[in-house]
Design a protein around this motif. Sequence first.
Motif, PDB file in Angstrom:
ATOM      1  N   LEU A  18      12.158  -2.548 112.528  1.00 24.57           N
ATOM      2  CA  LEU A  18      11.461  -1.478 113.250  1.00 24.57           C
ATOM      3  C   LEU A  18      11.916  -1.385 114.699  1.00 24.57           C
ATOM      4  CD1 LEU A  18       7.801  -1.679 111.889  1.00 24.57           C
ATOM      5  CD2 LEU A  18       9.428   0.197 111.630  1.00 24.57           C
ATOM      6  N   ILE A  19      12.092  -2.523 115.339  1.00 28.47           N
ATOM      7  CA  ILE A  19      12.546  -2.512 116.734  1.00 28.47           C
ATOM      8  C   ILE A  19      13.941  -1.896 116.830  1.00 28.47           C
ATOM      9  CG2 ILE A  19      13.266  -4.014 118.636  1.00 28.47           C
ATOM     10  CD1 ILE A  19      10.912  -5.845 117.862  1.00 28.47           C
ATOM     11  N   LYS A  20      14.833  -2.256 115.897  1.00 29.00           N
ATOM     12  CA  LYS A  20      16.178  -1.673 115.913  1.00 29.00           C
ATOM     13  C   LYS A  20      16.144  -0.178 115.633  1.00 29.00           C
ATOM     14  CE  LYS A  20      18.841  -5.742 115.063  1.00 29.00           C
ATOM     15  NZ  LYS A  20      20.130  -5.890 115.668  1.00 29.00           N
ATOM     16  N   LEU A  21      15.260   0.249 114.709  1.00 26.46           N
ATOM     17  CA  LEU A  21      15.133   1.671 114.411  1.00 26.46           C
ATOM     18  C   LEU A  21      14.634   2.440 115.620  1.00 26.46           C
ATOM     19  CD1 LEU A  21      15.156   3.992 112.287  1.00 26.46           C
ATOM     20  CD2 LEU A  21      12.778   3.409 111.846  1.00 26.46           C
ATOM     21  N   ILE A  22      13.658   1.888 116.304  1.00 26.54           N
ATOM     22  CA  ILE A  22      13.120   2.553 117.495  1.00 26.54           C
ATOM     23  C   ILE A  22      14.190   2.656 118.573  1.00 26.54           C
ATOM     24  CG2 ILE A  22      11.472   2.288 119.390  1.00 26.54           C
ATOM     25  CD1 ILE A  22       9.502   1.161 117.302  1.00 26.54           C
ATOM     26  N   LYS A  23      14.930   1.578 118.769  1.00 24.74           N
ATOM     27  CA  LYS A  23      15.973   1.608 119.798  1.00 24.74           C
ATOM     28  C   LYS A  23      17.114   2.537 119.413  1.00 24.74           C
ATOM     29  CE  LYS A  23      15.273  -2.916 121.848  1.00 24.74           C
ATOM     30  NZ  LYS A  23      15.846  -4.242 122.093  1.00 24.74           N
ATOM     31  N   LEU A  26      14.920   6.702 116.685  1.00 19.94           N
ATOM     32  CA  LEU A  26      13.637   7.247 116.257  1.00 19.94           C
ATOM     33  C   LEU A  26      13.516   8.714 116.645  1.00 19.94           C
ATOM     34  CD1 LEU A  26      10.999   6.616 114.868  1.00 19.94           C
ATOM     35  CD2 LEU A  26      10.047   5.979 117.076  1.00 19.94           C
ATOM     36  N   LYS A  27      14.051   9.061 117.800  1.00 21.19           N
ATOM     37  CA  LYS A  27      14.010  10.460 118.224  1.00 21.19           C
ATOM     38  C   LYS A  27      14.847  11.334 117.296  1.00 21.19           C
ATOM     39  CE  LYS A  27      13.123   9.658 123.085  1.00 21.19           C
ATOM     40  NZ  LYS A  27      13.592   9.801 124.454  1.00 21.19           N
ATOM     41  N   LEU A  30      12.839  11.719 113.988  1.00 23.65           N
ATOM     42  CA  LEU A  30      11.714  12.634 114.176  1.00 23.65           C
ATOM     43  C   LEU A  30      12.189  14.072 114.351  1.00 23.65           C
ATOM     44  CD1 LEU A  30       9.337  10.525 116.432  1.00 23.65           C
ATOM     45  CD2 LEU A  30       9.103  11.030 114.007  1.00 23.65           C
TER      46      LEU A  30
END
Length: 88
Positions: A18-23, A26-27, A30
């Motif tokens: 999840l942290i790697k996906l957010i970094k 994620l934008k 979305l």
Amino acid sequence: MELGFAGIVAALVVAILLIKLIKFGLKIVLFFVLAVVVSLTLWICIAKPDMHDPFSINTIEYLFKINKDGSMTTTKQITETVIKEDAK
């Protein structure tokens, strides 16, 4: 004991992913989901703008009034909204 250890390891792996996906993006994800939703909405509105028949909505309101002598008066009010297409 082994099941608890496997659960902790799985939770850590999911947290790292999840942290790697957010970094990473994620934008981007979305934005892609939003673009798909907007394009599907526009397609439905253009392809079949008359998806439902004309309909009516009835709203029922009960109004309660407490009189000076302690009695209560009830009033029932019905509002009807009719949505129709113009005659063609």
